[in-house]
Design a protein around this motif. Sequence first.
Motif, short mmCIF file in Angstrom:
data_model
loop_
_atom_site.label_atom_id
_atom_site.label_comp_id
_atom_site.label_asym_id
_atom_site.label_seq_id
_atom_site.Cartn_x
_atom_site.Cartn_y
_atom_site.Cartn_z
N TRP A 75 -8.21 8.73 -4.74
CA TRP A 75 -6.99 8.68 -3.95
C TRP A 75 -7.20 7.95 -2.64
O TRP A 75 -8.29 7.89 -2.10
CB TRP A 75 -6.49 10.10 -3.67
N LYS A 76 -6.09 7.45 -2.10
CA LYS A 76 -6.08 6.87 -0.75
C LYS A 76 -4.80 7.30 -0.04
O LYS A 76 -3.69 7.12 -0.56
CB LYS A 76 -6.16 5.35 -0.77
N LEU A 77 -4.97 7.85 1.17
CA LEU A 77 -3.85 8.17 2.04
C LEU A 77 -3.96 7.30 3.28
O LEU A 77 -5.01 7.23 3.91
CB LEU A 77 -3.90 9.65 2.46
N ILE A 78 -2.86 6.62 3.62
CA ILE A 78 -2.80 5.81 4.84
C ILE A 78 -1.77 6.44 5.76
O ILE A 78 -0.58 6.48 5.44
CB ILE A 78 -2.42 4.34 4.55
N HIS A 79 -2.24 6.93 6.90
CA HIS A 79 -1.37 7.56 7.89
C HIS A 79 -1.21 6.60 9.07
O HIS A 79 -2.16 6.34 9.81
CB HIS A 79 -1.98 8.89 8.36
N TYR A 80 0.01 6.05 9.21
CA TYR A 80 0.29 5.15 10.32
C TYR A 80 0.62 5.97 11.56
O TYR A 80 1.60 6.73 11.57
CB TYR A 80 1.45 4.22 9.97
N VAL A 81 -0.19 5.83 12.59
CA VAL A 81 -0.07 6.73 13.73
C VAL A 81 1.06 6.33 14.67
O VAL A 81 1.53 7.15 15.46
CB VAL A 81 -1.40 6.81 14.50
N ASP A 82 1.51 5.09 14.62
CA ASP A 82 2.56 4.62 15.53
C ASP A 82 3.92 4.48 14.83
O ASP A 82 4.89 4.08 15.48
CB ASP A 82 2.18 3.25 16.11
N LEU A 83 3.98 4.77 13.55
CA LEU A 83 5.20 4.59 12.77
C LEU A 83 5.56 5.92 12.11
O LEU A 83 4.69 6.61 11.57
CB LEU A 83 5.02 3.51 11.71
N THR A 84 6.82 6.25 12.11
CA THR A 84 7.28 7.51 11.53
C THR A 84 7.83 7.29 10.12
O THR A 84 8.60 6.35 9.89
CB THR A 84 8.38 8.14 12.42
N GLY A 85 7.39 8.14 9.18
CA GLY A 85 7.93 8.09 7.83
C GLY A 85 7.49 6.90 7.02
O GLY A 85 8.19 6.52 6.07
N MET A 86 6.34 6.30 7.34
CA MET A 86 5.90 5.10 6.64
C MET A 86 4.52 5.26 6.01
O MET A 86 3.91 4.28 5.59
CB MET A 86 5.90 3.90 7.59
N ASP A 87 4.01 6.49 5.91
CA ASP A 87 2.70 6.71 5.31
C ASP A 87 2.70 6.33 3.83
O ASP A 87 3.76 6.24 3.18
CB ASP A 87 2.29 8.17 5.46
N GLU A 88 1.49 6.11 3.29
CA GLU A 88 1.35 5.67 1.90
C GLU A 88 0.27 6.49 1.20
O GLU A 88 -0.76 6.82 1.80
CB GLU A 88 1.00 4.17 1.84
N LEU A 89 0.51 6.80 -0.08
CA LEU A 89 -0.45 7.54 -0.91
C LEU A 89 -0.57 6.81 -2.25
O LEU A 89 0.43 6.53 -2.89
CB LEU A 89 0.04 8.97 -1.14
N TYR A 90 -1.82 6.53 -2.66
CA TYR A 90 -2.05 5.81 -3.91
C TYR A 90 -3.05 6.55 -4.79
O TYR A 90 -4.06 7.08 -4.29
CB TYR A 90 -2.56 4.39 -3.63
N ASP A 91 -2.75 6.58 -6.08
CA ASP A 91 -3.69 7.06 -7.08
C ASP A 91 -4.44 5.83 -7.60
O ASP A 91 -3.91 5.08 -8.42
CB ASP A 91 -2.93 7.75 -8.22
N LEU A 92 -5.64 5.61 -7.11
CA LEU A 92 -6.38 4.39 -7.44
C LEU A 92 -6.83 4.35 -8.89
O LEU A 92 -7.15 3.27 -9.40
CB LEU A 92 -7.59 4.25 -6.50
N ARG A 93 -6.86 5.50 -9.55
CA ARG A 93 -7.24 5.50 -10.96
C ARG A 93 -6.16 4.87 -11.82
O ARG A 93 -6.43 4.03 -12.69
CB ARG A 93 -7.52 6.92 -11.43
N SER A 94 -4.91 5.23 -11.57
CA SER A 94 -3.81 4.67 -12.37
C SER A 94 -3.18 3.45 -11.72
O SER A 94 -2.46 2.70 -12.39
CB SER A 94 -2.74 5.75 -12.60
N ASP A 95 -3.45 3.25 -10.44
CA ASP A 95 -2.81 2.17 -9.68
C ASP A 95 -3.85 1.49 -8.78
O ASP A 95 -3.80 1.59 -7.55
CB ASP A 95 -1.66 2.76 -8.85
N PRO A 96 -4.83 0.80 -9.37
CA PRO A 96 -5.91 0.22 -8.55
C PRO A 96 -5.46 -0.88 -7.60
O PRO A 96 -6.19 -1.21 -6.66
CB PRO A 96 -6.89 -0.32 -9.60
N TYR A 97 -4.27 -1.43 -7.84
CA TYR A 97 -3.78 -2.52 -6.99
C TYR A 97 -2.83 -2.02 -5.90
O TYR A 97 -2.25 -2.82 -5.18
CB TYR A 97 -3.12 -3.59 -7.84
#
Length: 477
Positions: A420-442
């Motif tokens: 998994w990958k979680l990207i937490h944008y500290v200066d932006l609200t409501g724009m975080d991203e979560l990816y399952d790299l096993r099923s979605d490597p791109y």
Amino acid sequence: MAACGLTLFLGILPGSWSVAAAATPRPNIIFILVDDARWDDLGCTGHPFSRTPNIDRLAREGLAFRNAFATTPLCSPSRASFLSGLYPHTHGITDNTDRSAASHRLATFPQSLQRAGYETAFLGKWHMGNDDSPRPGFDRWTCLKGQGSTFDPELNVDGRVVKTSGYVTDILSERAVAFVKRPHAKPFLLCFAHKAMHPETVQRADGSLSDPNASNFIPAERHKNLYAGLKIPRRPNAADTLEGKPALQRAIAGLPPLGPATGSSDETILGRLRMLAAVDDSTGELLKALEATGQLDRTLIVFTSDHGYFYGEHGLSVERRLAYEEAIRIPLLLRYPPLIGAGAMRDQLVLSLDLAPTLLELAGATALPGLHGRSLAGLLGRDGSGAHGVRDAFIVEHFSDHVFPRMVKMGYQALRTERWKLIHYVDLTGMDELYDLRSDPYEMKNLIGVPHAAGELRQMRADLSRQLRISGAALRN
């Protein structure tokens, strides 16, 4: 999902490698750092036509890490992390502004090796501030001024200005070979930091840099027609619609919306690969010099990059600062026959932070206190059986800067696990991203708002906060 990050750092149990090391003289060390090279730019890492036979030899006769990462995909912070074994939030070099004073104060593994009796030398691009004066920890110092020039670069050689003539990679290579060939009464460390594959950029009056394009990536004359007519293979995410990536969909004054047309052109990427060909030539010359002086198998050679680069993935070209795989993954090759079997590969998650403690341990030097990285020595044996407690998660961090308009208010804290990958944008609200790299490597489908991923999101957020605390930082909001 198992609680990720409970083994963030790599601990090493005594193993067969330590027995071999005890009977082996301390190695010479050559640390080759390329600027902006992606993990997949090399023949040995799967590129379909990039010609890197000398670099590939390091993998064929040594070890390739297939999951190596920079913890900040930006030059100055990453270089400081390689040297110190610390995350930028601790060593304090968080961006590419003038960090000269901080880099003079940085505690580094070359300083420890120097104290342990090594002859130490730095050669190439320091890139932590424009100050090219000698830094602590190096007996010999040959440094480009600032970014350095592609042709006829000015060098600071042990505190004096030296004018040179020729192509920068070749000039640095000649000096590296001369250092290897000179007599050495002690084991040596050579930190060799290339200017390549960085473009020739121009700083504008407001401090911003000119955008790299095909004309900025300048190869040696002998390579200017290399790969002529070839097409660059594109990863599927070069066609990303950016659905689910509101941070990238923001309108930026003066910039076009991101999309397939905003990615790097084939000719731009070919220019980078042509520059890499000179780095490969340089690596070959170093190998010849080591062989000629009887030092090849007594020298640990490390080949890596400060971070990756975007080739149009998610519509990105200049911005390597983001937390996507193309920017954070790096090549990492090691050759040292007394400890490393030929053709070895490792899939464990390893980091730029790990180089400092690894080299200190192999050199028998005193470890620096409080490092975030951990020694990879236990992974270097023929089967890697000396490793225990390999990390299952790591932090990627970036602090907002104003060099590139798209990166204003784009500071983030990210957690990357094996899946998994979680990207937490500290200066932006409501724009975080979560990816399952096993099923979605791109990294095409953001799962932040998807109900079936809600449990993973809670776990990843908790683990990110915990890992930041472990490393001496706090979650930024």
